[in-house]
Design a protein around this motif. Structure first.
Motif, short mmCIF file in Angstrom:
data_model
loop_
_atom_site.label_atom_id
_atom_site.label_comp_id
_atom_site.label_asym_id
_atom_site.label_seq_id
_atom_site.Cartn_x
_atom_site.Cartn_y
_atom_site.Cartn_z
N THR A 1 6.53 95.82 -101.39
CA THR A 1 5.08 95.91 -101.29
C THR A 1 4.49 95.48 -102.63
O THR A 1 4.80 96.06 -103.66
CB THR A 1 4.67 97.36 -100.96
OG1 THR A 1 5.36 97.76 -99.77
CG2 THR A 1 3.18 97.46 -100.72
N THR A 2 3.69 94.43 -102.60
CA THR A 2 3.15 93.87 -103.84
C THR A 2 1.68 93.53 -103.66
O THR A 2 1.18 93.50 -102.52
CB THR A 2 3.90 92.55 -104.21
OG1 THR A 2 3.88 91.70 -103.07
CG2 THR A 2 5.34 92.82 -104.60
N SER A 3 0.97 93.28 -104.77
CA SER A 3 -0.43 92.90 -104.65
C SER A 3 -0.60 91.42 -104.95
O SER A 3 0.13 90.85 -105.78
CB SER A 3 -1.30 93.77 -105.56
OG SER A 3 -1.20 93.31 -106.89
N GLY A 4 -1.53 90.79 -104.23
CA GLY A 4 -1.75 89.35 -104.37
C GLY A 4 -2.43 88.85 -103.11
O GLY A 4 -2.84 89.66 -102.27
N PRO A 5 -2.54 87.54 -102.95
CA PRO A 5 -3.16 86.99 -101.74
C PRO A 5 -2.37 87.41 -100.49
O PRO A 5 -1.13 87.38 -100.53
CB PRO A 5 -3.09 85.47 -101.93
CG PRO A 5 -2.78 85.26 -103.37
CD PRO A 5 -2.09 86.49 -103.87
N GLY B 1 3.64 67.48 -84.10
CA GLY B 1 3.79 68.90 -84.40
C GLY B 1 3.23 69.18 -85.77
O GLY B 1 2.94 68.26 -86.53
N TYR B 2 3.11 70.45 -86.08
CA TYR B 2 2.51 70.85 -87.34
C TYR B 2 3.53 70.73 -88.47
O TYR B 2 4.67 71.12 -88.34
CB TYR B 2 2.04 72.31 -87.24
CG TYR B 2 1.33 72.76 -88.47
CD1 TYR B 2 -0.01 72.44 -88.65
CD2 TYR B 2 1.99 73.49 -89.44
CE1 TYR B 2 -0.67 72.84 -89.79
CE2 TYR B 2 1.34 73.90 -90.58
CZ TYR B 2 0.01 73.57 -90.76
OH TYR B 2 -0.63 73.97 -91.89
N MET B 3 3.09 70.16 -89.62
CA MET B 3 3.95 70.15 -90.79
C MET B 3 3.15 70.63 -91.99
O MET B 3 1.97 70.33 -92.13
CB MET B 3 4.47 68.74 -91.05
CG MET B 3 5.55 68.37 -90.06
SD MET B 3 6.50 67.00 -90.64
CE MET B 3 6.32 65.93 -89.24
N GLY C 1 -4.97 82.30 -93.88
CA GLY C 1 -5.68 81.02 -93.99
C GLY C 1 -4.82 79.84 -93.58
O GLY C 1 -5.32 78.74 -93.36
N ARG C 2 -3.51 80.07 -93.47
CA ARG C 2 -2.59 78.99 -93.11
C ARG C 2 -1.97 79.27 -91.73
O ARG C 2 -2.01 78.43 -90.83
CB ARG C 2 -1.51 78.87 -94.20
CG ARG C 2 -0.51 77.76 -94.00
CD ARG C 2 -1.19 76.41 -93.85
NE ARG C 2 -2.03 76.08 -94.98
CZ ARG C 2 -1.75 75.19 -95.91
NH1 ARG C 2 -0.61 74.54 -95.84
NH2 ARG C 2 -2.58 74.94 -96.89
N HIS C 3 -1.44 80.47 -91.57
CA HIS C 3 -0.82 80.84 -90.29
C HIS C 3 -1.71 81.73 -89.45
O HIS C 3 -1.45 81.93 -88.27
CB HIS C 3 0.50 81.56 -90.53
CG HIS C 3 1.49 80.75 -91.29
ND1 HIS C 3 1.61 80.81 -92.65
CD2 HIS C 3 2.40 79.84 -90.87
CE1 HIS C 3 2.56 79.99 -93.04
NE2 HIS C 3 3.05 79.38 -91.98
#
Ligand code: ADP
Ligand code: MG
Length: 316
Positions: free
Chosen positions: A123-127, A311-313, A52-54
């Motif tokens: 390896t973990t669970s989450g978003p 540029g992107y920040m 959703g961001r990158h």
């Protein structure tokens, strides 16, 4: 039955990349054990990609596997380092075997190209988020940094700029994109061979992840110099957009992962050689001077106003 994290590691990651003979222990113990080459220094870089961001959450997982590795390899390229080892921290919202299979395949394909071994991770669970740490090696006196530019050096860029940003805009607007345009955004080719070829020649180097103006600005700041850029020499996206949009994309579009470097004019002949040997185009777009910041000019030498957004920040 759903896989647990040990099954995931075993099934998708433990044998994913070709073993290197400088790895004593890769995946499977508490640490990876690696043997750097005598006399070389390590170049280490970490990048995180957040859904959703990158990247768009529904992106093709094979492309995502490629891209998360490409952006990290691009940092090694910018320092002139040779890629060796990588670790992968993967946070997954659920176990989707089809997704894992494709992600791993996209990752492995690019790793193979650069003789990079996956040596560990978490390896973990989450978003959904992906963090990679790549390790490269380079001779201490050949490493490329941001701070070595000298007055009179030529400013150069590889490839074309603004293509990834153009594709992203089109996708966000629901427009159809060609396969080639999609590749520019989703499958950037890190300029590793160019970075290595520039060892001991380029005086400063950076990879263009946030846009040319932003990243060249980092070279200026670190080298305490000013950059004069001839905008008519900056290679924009190859298409039929109006001139102003093309230039804006080329100057400020992020995500291209091309290299921007400074180069002594006396070695100018080597640029063509390097371009031919690596099969990557190189454009001379300006020159470094005493001073600070960046000034941009049109083809008649008239100074132009800098783009408002450079540029992107993340936190602005
Ligand atoms: P620990 O609990 O000791 O940190 P883990 O159970 O997290 O170990 O991981 C077991 C092994 O698998 C370690 O060698 C670790 O580096 C590796 N590993 C875990 N996740 C990944 C992954 N996503 N990709 C590659 N290697 C992984
Ligand atoms: Mg762990």
């Amino acid at each position: 039955m759903s896989l647990n994290e040990f099954d995931i590691i075993q099934q998708y990651f433990s044998q994913l990349t070709r073993p290197r003979n400088d790895v004593i222990t890769g995946i499977g113990d508490d640490c990876a054990l690696l043997v750097p080459e005598a006399g070389k220094i390590l170049a280490v870089s970490t990048d995180t990609l957040v859904a959703g961001r990158h990247f768009l959450a529904d992106v093709d997982p094979a492309s995502l596997g490629h891209k998360c590795l490409a952006v990290n390899l691009s940092d090694l390229a910018a320092m002139g380092a040779e890629p060796c080892w990588v670790s992968l921290a993967l946070t997954l919202p659920e176990v989707d075997e089809n997704w894992l299979e494709n992600f791993a395949q996209g990752f492995a394909q690019l790793a193979e190209k650069h003789n990079l071994q996956l040596v560990g991770g978490d390896t973990t669970s989450g978003p959904l988020a992906i963090t990679l740490t790549v390790h490269g090696q380079v001779e201490a006196d050949a490493v490329l940094t941001r701070n070595g530019a000298r007055p009179g050096d030529l400013i150069c860029v590889t490839g074309r700029l603004g293509r990834a940003a153009l594709t992203l805009n089109q996708l966000l607007n629901g427009a159809a994109v060609t396969e080639k345009a999609r590749m520019a955004l989703e499958r950037p080719e890190p300029r590793v061979a160019v970075g290595i070829a520039l060892q001991g020649l380029a005086t400063a180097c950076i990879d263009i992840s946030d846009g040319l103006m932003a990243d060249l600005g980092h070279i200026c700041l670190a080298s305490k110099l000013k950059a004069l850029v001839d905008t008519s020499a900056v290679p924009g996206p190859e298409n039929t957009l109006d001139q102003e949009t093309r230039l804006d994309l080329a100057l400020t579009g992020g995500d291209d992962y091309e290299l921007c470097f400074t180069f002594p004019e006396k070695h100018k002949d080597r640029l063509l050689q390097i371009a031919q040997q690596t099969e990557v185009s190189i454009s001379v777009i300006g020159r470094m001077h005493e001073g600070q910041g960046i000034e941009i000019f049109d083809e008649s030498g008239q100074m132009m106003e800098m783009p408002a957004q450079q540029g992107y920040m993340h936190f602005s």
